[in-house]
Design an enzyme around this catalytic site. Structure first.
Site, mmCIF file in Angstrom:
data_model
loop_
_atom_site.group_PDB
_atom_site.id
_atom_site.type_symbol
_atom_site.label_atom_id
_atom_site.label_comp_id
_atom_site.label_asym_id
_atom_site.label_seq_id
_atom_site.Cartn_x
_atom_site.Cartn_y
_atom_site.Cartn_z
ATOM 1 N N GLU A 31 54.207 -4.038 -71.374
ATOM 2 C CA GLU A 31 53.334 -5.053 -70.720
ATOM 3 C C GLU A 31 52.418 -4.714 -69.726
ATOM 4 O O GLU A 31 52.932 -3.885 -68.733
ATOM 5 C CB GLU A 31 54.321 -6.145 -70.373
ATOM 6 N N HIS A 80 54.175 -13.198 -71.891
ATOM 7 C CA HIS A 80 55.685 -13.242 -71.290
ATOM 8 C C HIS A 80 55.599 -14.372 -70.295
ATOM 9 O O HIS A 80 55.893 -14.239 -69.294
ATOM 10 C CB HIS A 80 55.725 -11.738 -70.686
HETATM 11 N N1 LIG Z 1 60.241 -14.886 -72.552
HETATM 12 C C1 LIG Z 1 60.703 -15.434 -71.391
HETATM 13 O O1 LIG Z 1 59.956 -15.467 -70.499
HETATM 14 C C2 LIG Z 1 62.218 -15.424 -71.435
HETATM 15 C C3 LIG Z 1 62.708 -15.973 -70.353
HETATM 16 C C4 LIG Z 1 64.036 -16.087 -69.931
HETATM 17 C C5 LIG Z 1 64.972 -15.260 -70.641
HETATM 18 N N2 LIG Z 1 64.308 -14.434 -71.310
HETATM 19 C C6 LIG Z 1 65.174 -13.221 -72.397
HETATM 20 O O2 LIG Z 1 66.054 -13.969 -73.008
HETATM 21 C C7 LIG Z 1 67.473 -13.391 -73.034
HETATM 22 C C8 LIG Z 1 68.252 -14.597 -73.055
HETATM 23 O O3 LIG Z 1 68.435 -15.530 -72.156
HETATM 24 P P1 LIG Z 1 69.656 -16.351 -72.169
HETATM 25 O O4 LIG Z 1 69.685 -16.990 -70.846
HETATM 26 O O5 LIG Z 1 69.929 -17.103 -73.369
HETATM 27 O O6 LIG Z 1 70.926 -15.280 -71.888
HETATM 28 P P2 LIG Z 1 72.372 -15.555 -72.216
HETATM 29 O O7 LIG Z 1 73.041 -14.320 -71.563
HETATM 30 O O8 LIG Z 1 72.969 -16.735 -71.863
HETATM 31 O O9 LIG Z 1 72.343 -15.278 -73.925
HETATM 32 C C9 LIG Z 1 72.309 -14.144 -74.594
HETATM 33 C C10 LIG Z 1 73.497 -14.187 -75.822
HETATM 34 O O10 LIG Z 1 73.051 -12.986 -76.545
HETATM 35 C C11 LIG Z 1 74.379 -12.446 -76.963
HETATM 36 N N3 LIG Z 1 74.439 -11.313 -77.491
HETATM 37 C C12 LIG Z 1 74.342 -10.044 -76.529
HETATM 38 N N4 LIG Z 1 74.178 -8.888 -77.294
HETATM 39 C C13 LIG Z 1 73.947 -9.396 -78.719
HETATM 40 C C14 LIG Z 1 73.702 -8.709 -79.795
HETATM 41 N N5 LIG Z 1 73.934 -7.186 -79.799
HETATM 42 N N6 LIG Z 1 73.924 -9.312 -80.997
HETATM 43 C C15 LIG Z 1 73.941 -10.696 -80.995
HETATM 44 N N7 LIG Z 1 74.150 -11.401 -79.982
HETATM 45 C C16 LIG Z 1 74.173 -10.688 -78.623
HETATM 46 C C17 LIG Z 1 75.407 -12.681 -75.858
HETATM 47 O O11 LIG Z 1 76.865 -12.820 -76.378
HETATM 48 C C18 LIG Z 1 74.686 -14.091 -75.332
HETATM 49 O O12 LIG Z 1 75.504 -15.237 -75.931
HETATM 50 C C19 LIG Z 1 67.340 -13.020 -71.596
HETATM 51 O O13 LIG Z 1 68.238 -11.867 -71.341
HETATM 52 C C20 LIG Z 1 66.024 -12.553 -71.277
HETATM 53 O O14 LIG Z 1 65.913 -11.102 -71.515
HETATM 54 C C21 LIG Z 1 62.971 -14.409 -71.626
HETATM 55 O O1 LIG Z 2 59.161 -14.202 -65.045
HETATM 56 C C1 LIG Z 2 59.486 -13.041 -65.454
HETATM 57 O O2 LIG Z 2 58.658 -12.302 -65.432
HETATM 58 C C2 LIG Z 2 60.567 -13.004 -66.288
HETATM 59 C C3 LIG Z 2 60.787 -13.952 -67.360
HETATM 60 C C4 LIG Z 2 61.954 -13.985 -68.279
HETATM 61 O O3 LIG Z 2 61.791 -12.690 -69.042
HETATM 62 C C5 LIG Z 2 63.079 -13.755 -67.825
HETATM 63 O O4 LIG Z 2 63.992 -13.001 -67.809
HETATM 64 O O5 LIG Z 2 63.818 -14.771 -66.836
#
Ligand SMILES: NC(=O)c1ccc[n+]([C@@H]2O[C@H](COP(=O)([O-])OP(=O)(O)OC[C@H]3O[C@@H](n4cnc5c(N)ncnc54)[C@H](O)[C@@H]3O)[C@@H](O)[C@H]2O)c1
Ligand SMILES: O=C(O)CC[C@@H](O)C(=O)O
Length: 410
Positions: free
Chosen positions: A268, A291
C-alpha cells in the site's frame, strides 16, 4: 500528578493522520509535546524520530521492526490507532519492556457497513454500470443483477467485524454462513460452515475478516478461488496478505468470479500523495478502496480518544489493562504514595531481588502488584517515600540484572 520527569518533557509522536481527538486527549491530560504527522515517515526519519520519542502512535502503514524498536531507547509505549497490530513486532516490543495498545472495536461498525454496502453494489453489478455511464454508455438491463435477499454470505473470521457483518446482512434477508478457527456463538440464524472449503463452495458472496497471522497469509489462493461458485463475489477488507492478488486478478479475468471489492493490498502507498498500483486496476467489476474500511469520522475520533486514553493511563498510572503484548495490570490511583514500575525479564529470583532493594532501603511497601508472562514480568510498587528516596530506589532497581525498564511516578 507529578511524573518521573515533567509531563511537558514527554514527547508524543503521532503519525499517519491520527485524529486530532488524540492530541486533545493528551493535552487535556497535561501532555504538551504532542506532534502530529499526516503521513507515515520514511524509514531513516522514523528511526531518528523514534530515538527521541517517549510515546509513538501509528496506524497500519508504519512498520515497527525489532531493529527500530531496539534503538528507540526512550520509548515507553506504542499506540496502534486501529484494530490491527501486525505492523508492530509485538514480541520484540514485549522483550524490550514496551507495551502496545490498540482500539479493538472502535471502527468495527464502519467496516461492517462498508462490506454490506459493497455486497449489494457487487450483486447489482453497479461498479461496471457506474463506469459505463461515466464513459457515456447506457445498458439498462437486469442481466447479472441480483437482490441480496436470499443469497448466501460466507464470512471468514467470525470475530467482532464478521459478526457485525452477519447481523447487518441478515437484516437484509441474506443467509449467513461463517468459518472460524475458534468455536463461535452463531448470532441470529447464522450457521457455522463445516470447513473453509464448504463455505467457499456454498457462498454467493465471500467476505474476509481474519487478522494477519502466519495461518491467514495467502489463505485465499488459486485453489480456494477455484472452489468458489461460478459468478461468486469476493470482498477483502481484512489484510492484503490474506489473498493472492494475482490469483484473484486471474479468476476475475477468466470470469470465474463476477466481481470483487478490495480495501487492503499486499503493498500500500505510504501516504495520500504516493502512487497506488495493483493487478486489479482497470477492472470495471472491482471496487477498489484505499484501506478506508475503518475510516469514518466517527470511528477515527473514537479511536483517537480510546488509544490516547490508554497511553495516558499507562504513562500516568502504570496500568497496562488491554495491552496486546504485555502482562495486564489494572491499577488503583496512588494519591498518598510514590509508584515505582519495574519491567524485567522473567527469570527466577527477580522478585526477591526487587524486594531486597526495599528492605535494604528500610522503606515500607504500601502496595505491590505483579503480573508475568513466560518472558516478561511487570511489578508495580507503591511506597511511602519522598522524591529523593523514590529516585534512589528506582536507580537501585534499574541496576538489577535482567531489568528492561524502570520508571517512577510521583
Ligand atoms: N479495512 C480496514 O480498514 C480494517 C479495519 C479494521 C480491521 N481490519 C482488519 O480486520 C481484521 C479483523 O478484525 P476484527 O475486529 O473482526 O478481529 P477479531 O479478532 O475480532 O476477529 C478475527 C476472527 O478471525 C478468526 N481467525 C483467526 N485466524 C483464522 C483463520 N486462520 N481461519 C479462520 N478464522 C480465523 C479469529 O478466531 C476471530 O474470530 C483485523 O485483524 C484487521 O486486520 C481492517
Ligand atoms: O487506520 C488504519 O490505517 C488501519 C485500519 C484497519 O486496518 C485496522 O486495523 O483498524
Amino acid at each position: 500528578m507529578k511524573t518521573s520527569f515533567p509531563k511537558q518533557d514527554i514527547r508524543v509522536l503521532l503519525l499517519e493522520g491520527i485524529s486530532r481527538s488524540a492530541v486533545e486527549t493528551f493535552r487535556q491530560a497535561g501532555y504538551s509535546q504532542v506532534e502530529l504527522h499526516p503521513k507515515a515517515l520514511p524509514e531513516a526519519e522514523l528511526k531518528a524520530r523514534l530515538a527521541e520519542a517517549h510515546i509513538v502512535g501509528i496506524r497500519s502503514r508504519t512498520q515497527l521492526t525489532p531493529a527500530l524498536l531496539e534503538q528507540a531507547r526512550r520509548l515507553i509505549a506504542v499506540g496502534c490507532f486501529c484494530i490491527g497490530t501486525n505492523q508492530v513486532d509485538l514480541a520484540a516490543a514485549r522483550r524490550l519492556g514496551v507495551p502496545v495498545f490498540n482500539a479493538p472495536y472502535s471502527n468495527t461498525r464502519s467496516v461492517a457497513e462498508l462490506v454490506v454496502a459493497e455486497a449489494i453494489m457487487l450483486l447489482r453489478g453497479i461498479p461496471q454500470k457506474n463506469v459505463l455511464c461515466h464513459r457515456g454508455g447506457w445498458t439498462k438491463s437486469a442481466e447479472g443483477s441480483y437482490e441480496a435477499r436470499g443469497k448466501v454470505l460466507g464470512i471468514v473470521g467470525y470475530g467482532h467485524i464478521g459478526t457485525q457483518v452477519g447481523v447487518l446482512a441478515e437484516s437484509l434477508g441474506m443467509r449467513v454462513l461463517f468459518h472460524d478457527i475458534e468455536a463461535k456463538l452463531a448470532l441470529g440464524n447464522a450457521r457455522a460452515a463445516a470447513s473453509l472449503d464448504d463455505l467457499l463452495e456454498c457462498a454467493d458472496v465471500v467476505t474476509l475478516h481474519v487478522p494477519d497471522t502466519p495461518a491467514t497469509r495467502m489463505m485465499i489462493g488459486a485453489e480456494q478461488l477455484a472452489r468458489m461458485r461460478q459468478g461468486a463475489l469476493l470482498i477483502n477488507a481484512s489484510r492484503g496478505t490474506v489473498v493472492d492478488i494475482d490469483a484473484l486478478a486471474a479468476a476475475l479475468l477468466r470470469g470465474h468470479l463476477a466481481g470483487a471489492a478490495v480495501d487492503v493490498f499486499p503493498i500500500e502507498p505510504k501516504g495520500n500523495d504516493d502512487r497506488f498500483a495493483s493487478p486489479l486496476v482497470g477492472m470495471d467489476n472491482v471496487i477498489l478502496t484505499p484501506h478506508i474500511g475503518g475510516s469514518t469520522l466517527e470511528a477515527q475520533e473514537n479511536i483517537g480518544i480510546e488509544v490516547a486514553s490508554k497511553l495516558v493511563r499507562y504513562s500516568d498510572n502504570g496500568s497496562t489493562l488491554s495491552a496486546v503484548n504485555f502482562p495486564e495490570v489494572a491499577l488503583p490511583e496512588h494519591p498518598h504514595s510514590r509508584r515505582l514500575l519495574h519491567i524485567h525479564r522473567n527469570v527466577p529470583g527477580m522478585l526477591s531481588r526487587i524486594n531486597e532493594v526495599f528492605s535494604a532501603g528500610n522503606v515500607n511497601i504500601d502496595a505491590q502488584f505483579l503480573q508475568t508472562d513466560a518472558e516478561v514480568g511487570y511489578v508495580v510498587i507503591d511506597v511511602a517515600a519522598d522524591v529523593v528516596q523514590a529516585q534512589a530506589l528506582k536507580d537501585r532497581m534499574a541496576a538489577i540484572p535482567g531489568t528492561l525498564r524502570t520508571r517512577v511516578l510521583y
